[in-house]
Design a protein around this motif. Structure first.
Motif, PDB file in Angstrom:
ATOM      1  N   GLU A 122       0.820  -1.200   0.000  1.00  0.00           N
ATOM      2  CA  GLU A 122       0.000   0.000   0.000  1.00  0.00           C
ATOM      3  C   GLU A 122       0.862   1.262   0.000  1.00  0.00           C
ATOM      4  OE1 GLU A 122      -2.846  -0.021   3.098  1.00  0.00           O
ATOM      5  OE2 GLU A 122      -3.875  -1.840   2.403  1.00  0.00           O
ATOM      6  N   SER A 123       1.919   1.250   0.811  1.00  0.00           N
ATOM      7  CA  SER A 123       2.827   2.403   0.847  1.00  0.00           C
ATOM      8  C   SER A 123       3.515   2.598  -0.495  1.00  0.00           C
ATOM      9  CB  SER A 123       3.881   2.210   1.948  1.00  0.00           C
ATOM     10  OG  SER A 123       3.282   2.107   3.215  1.00  0.00           O
ATOM     11  N   LYS A 124       3.851   1.471  -1.155  1.00  0.00           N
ATOM     12  CA  LYS A 124       4.504   1.551  -2.453  1.00  0.00           C
ATOM     13  C   LYS A 124       3.588   2.196  -3.491  1.00  0.00           C
ATOM     14  CE  LYS A 124       6.668  -1.354  -6.002  1.00  0.00           C
ATOM     15  NZ  LYS A 124       7.079  -2.741  -6.363  1.00  0.00           N
ATOM     16  N   GLU A 125       2.345   1.776  -3.544  1.00  0.00           N
ATOM     17  CA  GLU A 125       1.414   2.339  -4.519  1.00  0.00           C
ATOM     18  C   GLU A 125       1.172   3.822  -4.259  1.00  0.00           C
ATOM     19  OE1 GLU A 125       0.184   1.093  -7.280  1.00  0.00           O
ATOM     20  OE2 GLU A 125       1.420  -0.679  -6.899  1.00  0.00           O
ATOM     21  N   ALA A 126       0.996   4.179  -2.991  1.00  0.00           N
ATOM     22  CA  ALA A 126       0.763   5.587  -2.653  1.00  0.00           C
ATOM     23  C   ALA A 126       1.981   6.436  -3.008  1.00  0.00           C
ATOM     24  CB  ALA A 126       0.439   5.722  -1.166  1.00  0.00           C
ATOM     25  N   PHE A 127       3.166   5.893  -2.763  1.00  0.00           N
ATOM     26  CA  PHE A 127       4.391   6.640  -3.073  1.00  0.00           C
ATOM     27  C   PHE A 127       4.555   6.830  -4.573  1.00  0.00           C
ATOM     28  CE2 PHE A 127       8.925   6.835  -4.008  1.00  0.00           C
ATOM     29  CZ  PHE A 127       9.335   7.868  -3.172  1.00  0.00           C
ATOM     30  N   LEU A 128       4.356   5.746  -5.351  1.00  0.00           N
ATOM     31  CA  LEU A 128       4.510   5.846  -6.799  1.00  0.00           C
ATOM     32  C   LEU A 128       3.467   6.777  -7.410  1.00  0.00           C
ATOM     33  CD1 LEU A 128       5.285   2.122  -7.743  1.00  0.00           C
ATOM     34  CD2 LEU A 128       6.853   4.077  -7.846  1.00  0.00           C
ATOM     35  N   HIS A 129       2.250   6.738  -6.882  1.00  0.00           N
ATOM     36  CA  HIS A 129       1.209   7.637  -7.382  1.00  0.00           C
ATOM     37  C   HIS A 129       1.606   9.101  -7.150  1.00  0.00           C
ATOM     38  CE1 HIS A 129      -2.765   9.103  -8.445  1.00  0.00           C
ATOM     39  NE2 HIS A 129      -2.781   9.805  -7.314  1.00  0.00           N
ATOM     40  N   ALA A 130       2.093   9.407  -5.944  1.00  0.00           N
ATOM     41  CA  ALA A 130       2.518  10.782  -5.646  1.00  0.00           C
ATOM     42  C   ALA A 130       3.733  11.162  -6.487  1.00  0.00           C
ATOM     43  CB  ALA A 130       2.840  10.916  -4.156  1.00  0.00           C
ATOM     44  N   TYR A 131       4.635  10.206  -6.719  1.00  0.00           N
ATOM     45  CA  TYR A 131       5.840  10.476  -7.511  1.00  0.00           C
ATOM     46  C   TYR A 131       5.474  10.850  -8.949  1.00  0.00           C
ATOM     47  CZ  TYR A 131      10.454   9.697  -9.610  1.00  0.00           C
ATOM     48  OH  TYR A 131      11.638   9.854 -10.288  1.00  0.00           O
ATOM     49  N   ARG A 132       4.465  10.173  -9.512  1.00  0.00           N
ATOM     50  CA  ARG A 132       4.105  10.419 -10.907  1.00  0.00           C
ATOM     51  C   ARG A 132       3.218  11.657 -11.076  1.00  0.00           C
ATOM     52  NH1 ARG A 132       2.524   4.523 -10.744  1.00  0.00           N
ATOM     53  NH2 ARG A 132       4.367   3.331 -11.377  1.00  0.00           N
ATOM     54  N   THR A 133       2.307  11.877 -10.119  1.00  0.00           N
ATOM     55  CA  THR A 133       1.302  12.938 -10.304  1.00  0.00           C
ATOM     56  C   THR A 133       1.652  14.260  -9.628  1.00  0.00           C
ATOM     57  OG1 THR A 133       0.063  12.149  -8.361  1.00  0.00           O
ATOM     58  CG2 THR A 133      -0.533  11.231 -10.529  1.00  0.00           C
TER      59      THR A 133
END
Length: 553
Positions: free
Chosen positions: A284-295
């Protein structure tokens, strides 16, 4: 020939404007632009020579060209020093030593004594004969370039990072280009001129090619980028792993703190998803981090990651990504890895850590209290006399500077008393210095207990004391002075060993300031010196009149 030189000049000028307009101007940029300016002078002067047939204008443009050429050596040397050391700041003496050879050659070129630099052929400078000053200029320029090459080769050998070595290697290539074409021009169009046709624009072409190479190299390696300079300086002192990305996520810098397990190299494009796959991380932390990194590329984000060596051993990191913003524009990112393994170990042992932290806090509070008390003691020692506990002379004068100004401004009366112990030398000679110190201390105690709360008693020096009496008129001051004198006179000081106690008297000078209607102070220290001079005179008058008395001036 004129069109070629003009085109090359305009091209150099365009590069000058481009560098000026597309960079944050730092000291390094200023040095490069100075060097670039010297490069532009040569083709400009050559254009001028071929646009006129008047000898006095032709010699002016020739001088302009060769002055620019001679100053090119100084510009290159200065640029080289800044290129290999971004923190370089030359002293005035160093600048004078660097520019002096070029300056002397330029003077010789402009002066042209006895046509030692250039002379006409058939009354026109279209065809001209060069003299020994030209060869002196060539020797000076070669000296500059040889010295600059020495600096560059030395720097190349001492650098370990590939990007630093590549940047210096490009600078070496650039200097070879800028030397090769003028030397070829000198060989073909001066030395072999009687036998070969003139080949125009060789020096100008060499200057332009080398400048293009410099600009390309500086842009490629971002050698003069203010952000890169600041980051490199910081990165060299950091214990955390750091990766610097440009706006396209290309890795442009990384320090030794980055783990060799991470598949990252300078020059490659960083794929954050591939990078995170090298670590253990909560899904979950990975998905949230990658989403913030891209957007949200302009936001600071972080997450916790770990490297698993085996089932029992893990190394924990905090992965932090932050934007690099200059003038409101994002120009890149920083990715940092901070080892938090020890912190995680403490968290897993929370109870033990909590107890330890509480104990440390109590110790810290105790140390702070001790430090506070020690500071109070030091402050007290700085303003008091160690023998008597009275204020010292320095504190008294500091206090009086403020008090007197207030008294004068609001017309508040005050008084100064200055007294010393009568015949104190006899006490020392009869009973010794230990008893003498006790007499001084007991006398100060007796005086202190006879004063008001607002009065200030200070040891002026030796057996002399000063009393400041605020809000005190003449009658009150005289009453207090007599009380002090009587208290001291009636004070018996025991000296032990079955001997009779000692009694002493004091002589006192008094000065009352209660008429201040027309007084304006420009220098309070001078005013205080005058006051103490007067009260000192009163003290000596008291001694001369028989001692054990108060004299009021």
């Amino acid at each position: 020939m004129t069109g070629l030189d003009l085109s090359l000049f305009l091209f150099l000028f365009a590069i000058f404007i481009y560098v000026f307009a597309t960079n944050i101007i730092t000291t390094q940029h200023k040095v490069y632009l100075l060097f670039h300016f010297f490069m532009m002078i040569w083709p400009l002067g050559q254009v001028g020579v071929h646009l006129t047939d008047q000898p006095h204008l032709q010699i002016f443009y020739i001088n302009t060209s060769f002055v620019g050429l001679s100053m090119l050596g100084f510009g290159w040397l200065l640029f080289t020093k800044f290129l290999v050391n971004v923190t370089y700041r030359p002293s005035r003496r160093a600048l004078i030593c660097m520019v002096l050879p070029s300056l002397l050659v330029s003077i010789g070129v402009v002066w042209n004594p006895w046509n030692a630099f250039v002379s006409t052929l058939d009354g026109s400078y279209e065809e001209r004969i060069y003299g020994p000053i030209l060869w002196v200029m060539v020797a000076v320029l070669l000296s500059y370039y040889v010295y600059s090459l020495r600096i560059l080769f030395k720097a190349y050998g001492s650098r370990k990072l590939p990007q630093d070595r590549a940047r210096i290697a490009n600078a070496i290539t650039g200097i070879i280009i800028i030397v090769a074409f003028p030397m070829l021009d000198l060989l073909l169009n001066v030395v072999l001129a009687p036998w070969l046709p003139v080949i125009p624009g060789l020096t100008s072409l060499g200057i332009v090619l080398s400048d293009l190479y410099f600009v390309f190299s500086l842009k490629k390696h971002r050698s003069l980028d203010l952000v890169k300079i600041a980051q490199q300086d910081v990165m060299d002192t950091l214990s955390v792993g750091m990766i610097v990305l440009d706006e396209h996520d290309h890795v442009i810098e990384m320090n030794q703190g980055v783990s060799p397990r991470m598949p990252i190299s300078v020059g490659e494009t960083l794929n954050m998803e591939d990078l995170l796959s090298c670590f253990s991380i909560d899904p979950e932390s990975k998905e949230a981090f990658l989403h913030a990194y891209r957007t949200s590329p302009s936001q600071r984000i972080q997450t916790e990651i770990a490297i698993e060596y085996d089932e029992m051993l893990k190394q924990y990191f905090t992965l932090h990504v932050g934007p690099i913003i200059v003038n409101g524009r994002r120009i890149g990112k920083t990715v940092t890895f901070q080892d938090i393994s020890e912190l995680k170990c403490h968290i897993l042992k929370s109870q033990e850590q909590y107890s330890s932290m509480q104990e440390r806090n109590r110790a810290l509070i105790y140390m702070q209290d001790e430090l506070f008390q020690a500071n109070r003691k030091l402050e007290q020692m700085a303003i008091t006399d160690s023998l008597t506990g009275c204020y010292n002379r320095r504190f008294l004068m500091q206090q009086l500077e403020h008090e007197v100004l207030t008294n004068i401004r609001y017309k508040i009366p005050f008084a100064l008393l200055l007294f010393d112990i009568d015949l104190f030398k006899i006490v020392n000679d009869t009973y010794g210095h230990v008893v003498g110190d006790e007499v001084i201390r007991r006398t100060a105690d007796a005086v202190r207990h006879s004063l008001r709360r607002t009065d200030i008693l200070a040891r002026y020096g030796g057996e002399e004391f000063t009393v400041y009496l605020p809000h005190t008129n003449k009658e009150q001051a005289e009453m207090l002075a007599q009380r002090i004198r009587e208290v001291v006179e009636n004070n018996e000081i025991p000296i032990g060993r079955g001997r009779a106690p000692v009694s002493v008297t004091i002589s006192m000078g008094m000065l009352v300031v209660d008429e201040q209607s027309d007084l304006h102070l420009d220098d309070v220290k001078s005013y205080l010196r005058d006051l103490f001079a007067k009260v000192d005179s009163a003290l000596y008058k008291a001694k001369d009149n028989g001692r054990n008395r108060v004299v009021n001036l």
